[in-house]
Structure formats: structure tokens, C-alpha cells
Design a protein around this motif. Structure first.
Motif: not given
Length: 163
Positions: A13-14, A16-18, A20-21, A115
């Protein structure tokens, strides 16, 4: 410079967040700032154009953030929860500690620096408390130097976080 080559452990998840950003910054933000620069440039004399200077400065900060994200993503490894030793405190461990001075208990999830979010109880394995807890087991007592002095913590519980 050793820090530049260090592997960064993240949850799926972490990571993927990076990603996406990074995608947002490269697509939407780059375009928005380019438009601001073009608009400011159209106003004439660039030597006294505060809007142009501000937009160029914002562009520099954006490019630095993009570079940092690209580097972080390139050095990242997703932690497989099956590989996490549940008998010791490691990344993705939920660690419950008791402050021996106050008898107060607190649960922390050990995560990567990227994270970390103290408001959610997620502390970095690079933080003083995170470093002090790494590799420890239930029953261990650690003394950790924090800004307010030294704190003695007893590990009273360990669990594996699922990210």
C-alpha cells in the motif's frame, strides 16, 4: 552517501501511494506549473516578474520531489508479510510497550520512514524509539534516548501488522 543506496522497505500500500503521488506530480502538477510559467512569461519583463519567479521556484521544488520519489521507488522493496518474524519487533510489527516510569501502555506499528504517521501510531524504524525496539522480544526492556531524556520501555506485546 551510504544512505543513497539503502533499500527502503515498504508495504504494498505504501509503495502504491508513492507511485500514485509520482504519477500525479508528473502529469497534473507539471502541467499546471508550466501553464503558470507561460502565463507569467506572457506578462512581459521577466526581471521584475514576481509571478514568474514564484512559478519557477515552485517548479524547482516539484522537480526535486519527483526526483526523490523516483529514487525512493527505485530502492523500495515490498515487505512480504509471510517473511516477518512475529517473535521479534521488525518492520510491520505492532509493538505494545509499557513505559516503566508511568505504567502507560502504547502500541506502535513499525514502518518505513516514508510511511510514518505518529497520529496513526505508525513510527519509523529510523526514529529513536523505532531503532530501540527493532529486534526485541516480548519481555525485553529497552532504554531509549528521546528529546525529553531517557525512557525505559518494556515490550509487553507483539503482533504483525497487515499494512
Amino acid at each position: 552517501m551510504a544512505d543513497q543506496q539503502r533499500t527502503i522497505y515498504l508495504t504494498a500500500e505504501g509503495l502504491q501511494d508513492l507511485k500514485d503521488e509520482l504519477h500525479f506530480l508528473k502529469t497534473k502538477e507539471r502541467s499546471r506549473i508550466a501553464d503558470e510559467i507561460a502565463e507569467a512569461r506572457a506578462k512581459g519583463d521577466l526581471s521584475e516578474n514576481a509571478e514568474y519567479d514564484a512559478a519557477k521556484e515552485e517548479q524547482g521544488k516539484l522537480e526535486a520531489r519527483i526526483t526523490k520519489l523516483e529514487d525512493t521507488i527505485a530502492r523500495s522493496r515490498v515487505v512480504n508479510e509471510d517473511e516477518v518474524d512475529t517473535t521479534k519487533a521488525y518492520i510491520l510489527s505492532d509493538v505494545t510497550v509499557k513505559n516503566l516510569a508511568t505504567d502507560a501502555e502504547q502500541t506502535y506499528t513499525l514502518v518505513s520512514e516514508q510511511e510514518a504517521d505518529v497520529s496513526q501510531g505508525k513510527i519509523s524504524v529510523e526514529s529513536p524509539i523505532g531503532k530501540g525496539l527493532l529486534g526485541k522480544e516480548v519481555g525485553d526492556v529497552v532504554e531509549i534516548k528521546v528529546p525529553a531524556g531517557k525512557v525505559k520501555l518494556e515490550i509487553v506485546g507483539l503482533d504483525r501488522s497487515l499494512g
